[in-house]
Design a protein around this motif. Structure first.
Motif, mmCIF file in Angstrom:
data_model
loop_
_atom_site.group_PDB
_atom_site.id
_atom_site.type_symbol
_atom_site.label_atom_id
_atom_site.label_comp_id
_atom_site.label_asym_id
_atom_site.label_seq_id
_atom_site.Cartn_x
_atom_site.Cartn_y
_atom_site.Cartn_z
ATOM 1 N N LEU A 63 65.685 23.095 22.512
ATOM 2 C CA LEU A 63 64.423 22.418 22.239
ATOM 3 C C LEU A 63 64.131 21.324 23.257
ATOM 4 O O LEU A 63 62.980 21.059 23.574
ATOM 5 C CB LEU A 63 64.454 21.808 20.821
ATOM 6 N N SER A 64 65.182 20.680 23.760
ATOM 7 C CA SER A 64 64.949 19.515 24.615
ATOM 8 C C SER A 64 64.851 19.901 26.093
ATOM 9 O O SER A 64 63.932 19.508 26.788
ATOM 10 C CB SER A 64 66.066 18.486 24.426
ATOM 11 N N GLY A 65 65.802 20.671 26.582
ATOM 12 C CA GLY A 65 65.738 21.117 27.962
ATOM 13 C C GLY A 65 66.380 20.161 28.946
ATOM 14 O O GLY A 65 67.007 19.167 28.576
ATOM 15 N N HIS A 66 66.194 20.464 30.228
ATOM 16 C CA HIS A 66 66.786 19.699 31.318
ATOM 17 C C HIS A 66 65.806 19.596 32.481
ATOM 18 O O HIS A 66 64.910 20.430 32.626
ATOM 19 C CB HIS A 66 68.072 20.367 31.813
ATOM 20 N N LEU A 67 66.014 18.583 33.284
ATOM 21 C CA LEU A 67 65.308 18.450 34.553
ATOM 22 C C LEU A 67 66.267 18.891 35.653
ATOM 23 O O LEU A 67 67.225 18.171 35.960
ATOM 24 C CB LEU A 67 64.862 17.009 34.774
ATOM 25 N N PRO A 68 66.066 20.073 36.243
ATOM 26 C CA PRO A 68 66.979 20.528 37.306
ATOM 27 C C PRO A 68 66.938 19.576 38.499
ATOM 28 O O PRO A 68 65.872 19.125 38.915
ATOM 29 C CB PRO A 68 66.423 21.904 37.681
ATOM 30 N N THR A 69 68.107 19.265 39.047
ATOM 31 C CA THR A 69 68.189 18.380 40.209
ATOM 32 C C THR A 69 68.070 19.147 41.524
ATOM 33 O O THR A 69 67.956 18.532 42.586
ATOM 34 C CB THR A 69 69.532 17.631 40.210
ATOM 35 N N ARG A 70 68.131 20.485 41.477
ATOM 36 C CA ARG A 70 68.167 21.363 42.652
ATOM 37 C C ARG A 70 69.472 21.202 43.442
ATOM 38 O O ARG A 70 69.569 21.649 44.585
ATOM 39 C CB ARG A 70 66.969 21.132 43.573
ATOM 40 N N LEU A 71 70.455 20.503 42.845
ATOM 41 C CA LEU A 71 71.812 20.455 43.406
ATOM 42 C C LEU A 71 72.632 21.451 42.583
ATOM 43 O O LEU A 71 73.008 21.165 41.447
ATOM 44 C CB LEU A 71 72.397 19.047 43.320
ATOM 45 N N LYS A 72 72.874 22.622 43.136
ATOM 46 C CA LYS A 72 73.394 23.743 42.370
ATOM 47 C C LYS A 72 74.660 23.407 41.589
ATOM 48 O O LYS A 72 74.752 23.677 40.385
ATOM 49 C CB LYS A 72 73.652 24.927 43.301
ATOM 50 N N GLY A 73 75.642 22.820 42.245
ATOM 51 C CA GLY A 73 76.899 22.515 41.570
ATOM 52 C C GLY A 73 76.717 21.538 40.422
ATOM 53 O O GLY A 73 77.293 21.706 39.342
ATOM 54 N N LEU A 74 75.892 20.506 40.631
ATOM 55 C CA LEU A 74 75.656 19.512 39.590
ATOM 56 C C LEU A 74 74.902 20.125 38.417
ATOM 57 O O LEU A 74 75.242 19.883 37.250
ATOM 58 C CB LEU A 74 74.882 18.329 40.167
ATOM 59 N N ASP A 75 73.873 20.928 38.701
ATOM 60 C CA ASP A 75 73.111 21.561 37.626
ATOM 61 C C ASP A 75 73.983 22.496 36.795
ATOM 62 O O ASP A 75 73.811 22.593 35.569
ATOM 63 C CB ASP A 75 71.919 22.337 38.201
ATOM 64 N N GLU A 76 74.920 23.159 37.448
ATOM 65 C CA GLU A 76 75.796 24.078 36.706
ATOM 66 C C GLU A 76 76.698 23.331 35.736
ATOM 67 O O GLU A 76 76.837 23.731 34.578
ATOM 68 C CB GLU A 76 76.634 24.903 37.684
ATOM 69 N N VAL A 77 77.314 22.239 36.185
ATOM 70 C CA VAL A 77 78.242 21.530 35.300
ATOM 71 C C VAL A 77 77.501 20.771 34.200
ATOM 72 O O VAL A 77 78.063 20.500 33.134
ATOM 73 C CB VAL A 77 79.162 20.568 36.087
ATOM 74 N N LEU A 78 76.221 20.428 34.430
ATOM 75 C CA LEU A 78 75.421 19.745 33.406
ATOM 76 C C LEU A 78 74.589 20.733 32.602
ATOM 77 O O LEU A 78 73.705 20.328 31.851
ATOM 78 C CB LEU A 78 74.513 18.694 34.055
ATOM 79 N N CYS A 79 74.866 22.023 32.774
ATOM 80 C CA CYS A 79 74.206 23.083 32.004
ATOM 81 C C CYS A 79 72.691 23.073 32.182
ATOM 82 O O CYS A 79 71.938 23.290 31.224
ATOM 83 C CB CYS A 79 74.559 22.969 30.516
#
Length: 395
Positions: free
Chosen positions: A115-131
């Motif tokens: 329901l809440s979602g995320h703001l992708p950082t476009r830093l692939k490794g960081l986005d992966e670990v932060l789901c």
């Protein structure tokens, strides 16, 4: 008689009183605590004989009963100790929140993330670990020394939040509280042109996206506090998709009460709230903070020196409790590193990075797991504070 005495024993009354008093003074009552306190005894299904006696003594809510000691209740109700403890146990059991299983909590967590979602950082490794990126509805903190790249990161996030959805952004407004006057519109446009050349070369797109980023520059704590009302109104009236405070340290100093305000704003608005935090020198008394750390003082200092950890987040441990995600930016031997130092969904990981014309860029998408003092160590060795890039060539 008040009924059966077979219920589980309740929280000792001196602890109950401390919980009520402390939470009320700090204004940090969670929703279930408030609901528990305000439950009306007459609506709790208690035996009528119990309710009548409580009502006759003007004890109307669960808080009224659970804030008194057993001996105070004995004197007030003119009944014996056994009857009082049974009544308190019944009120506690009925008013307390139900137990939850680990499975139900996991299901709730997955549902909330959906329901809440995320703001992708476009830093692939960081986005992966932060789901998925910077999560909505919580506080995310960037910690690091001056010039390490915190503001660069915040400006890139601001662009991503304002980017049209068809290009992977949130297509919303951004409130950027620039406390230290470090925000640079020229640098932000440079990041945009370098990161999204196809988009920014569209006629009027750069102006449109820049127009969605609302910058506040309070010069004092008083102005900062006054701007909170403006922020709350904007969150309600506009399509705000990101709130940035850069930095909290400049106005908050030792007062961490605003952490409650911004945590509440994040939870209420269901948007990502990102704050930056400076570092300060670590006092020798802070090297070992907890009694269960059984290392000797000499061993602790020696291990700390080995990791060159003499810097700590400026706002201290109380502020850190309000933060859900903590990213530490540091430098060692001329290289920069980003550490996921605190996250409920990721182990402590570190990524090397550098800063280019397009902002922060990870050198690898695979983080290295950290252990021990490395997690909380903040280092600042051999990096340049000056980042020029192409700014002087921008109009």
């Amino acid at each position: 008689m008040f009924g059966s005495a077979s219920l589980e024993p309740t929280l000792p009354v001196f602890l109950r009183k401390q919980v009520w008093g402390r939470r009320e003074r700090e204004g940090e009552c969670s929703l279930w605590v408030r609901e528990m306190a305000n439950k009306v005894l007459s609506e709790m299904g208690l035996p009528k004989s119990i309710t009548n006696i409580f009502t006759a003594r003007n004890l109307l809510t669960a808080k009224d009963v659970l804030s008194l000691t057993e001996f105070e209740l004995m004197e007030l109700l003119d009944v014996g100790f056994a009857e009082v403890t049974t009544a308190v146990a019944q009120v506690s059991e009925i008013s307390s929140p139900p137990y939850q299983t680990a499975l139900s909590l996991l299901e709730q967590c997955i549902q909330n993330e959906y329901l809440s979602g995320h703001l992708p950082t476009r830093l692939k490794g960081l986005d992966e670990v932060l789901c998925g990126g910077i999560p909505f509805g919580v506080l995310t903190e960037l910690v690091g020394p001056a010039g390490i790249g915190k503001t660069q990161f915040c400006m890139k996030l601001s662009l991503l939040a304002s980017l049209p959805t068809k290009f992977g952004g949130l297509e919303g407004r951004v409130i950027y509280v620039d406390v230290e006057s470090k925000f640079s519109s020229r640098r932000m446009i440079e990041i945009g042109v370098s990161s999204f050349p196809d988009i920014f070369h569209m006629e009027g797109m750069a102006q449109e996206m820049a127009g969605r980023i609302l910058v506040l520059q309070p010069s004092s704590l008083a102005e900062f506090t006054e701007s909170l009302q403006q922020i709350k109104v904007s969150l309600l009236q506009h399509q705000v998709k990101l709130l940035v405070i850069d930095s909290m340290t400049a106005v908050v100093s030792g007062d961490t009460s605003l952490s409650v305000v911004f945590r509440s704003l994040a939870e209420f608005s269901r948007i990502p709230v990102v704050v930056t935090n400076q570092v300060r020198s670590q006092c020798s008394d802070e090297i070992s903070q907890y009694a269960f750390q059984v290392q000797s003082r000499d061993d602790t200092i020696e291990e700390s020196a080995r990791f060159d950890s003499h810097l700590v987040p400026a706002l201290g441990i109380h502020w850190s409790h309000a933060v859900t995600i903590r990213l530490v930016l540091e430098a060692k031997s001329g290289e920069r590193f980003m550490k996921v130092a605190k996250s409920p969904i990721s182990p402590p990981l570190v990524f090397p990075f550098n800063i280019t014309s397009s902002g922060i860029s990870l050198l690898t998408d695979v983080g290295v797991e950290m252990i021990g003092p490395q997690i909380n160590a903040i280092q600042n060795q051999g990096h340049s504070d000056v980042i020029n890039f192409l700014s002087e060539r921008l109009p």
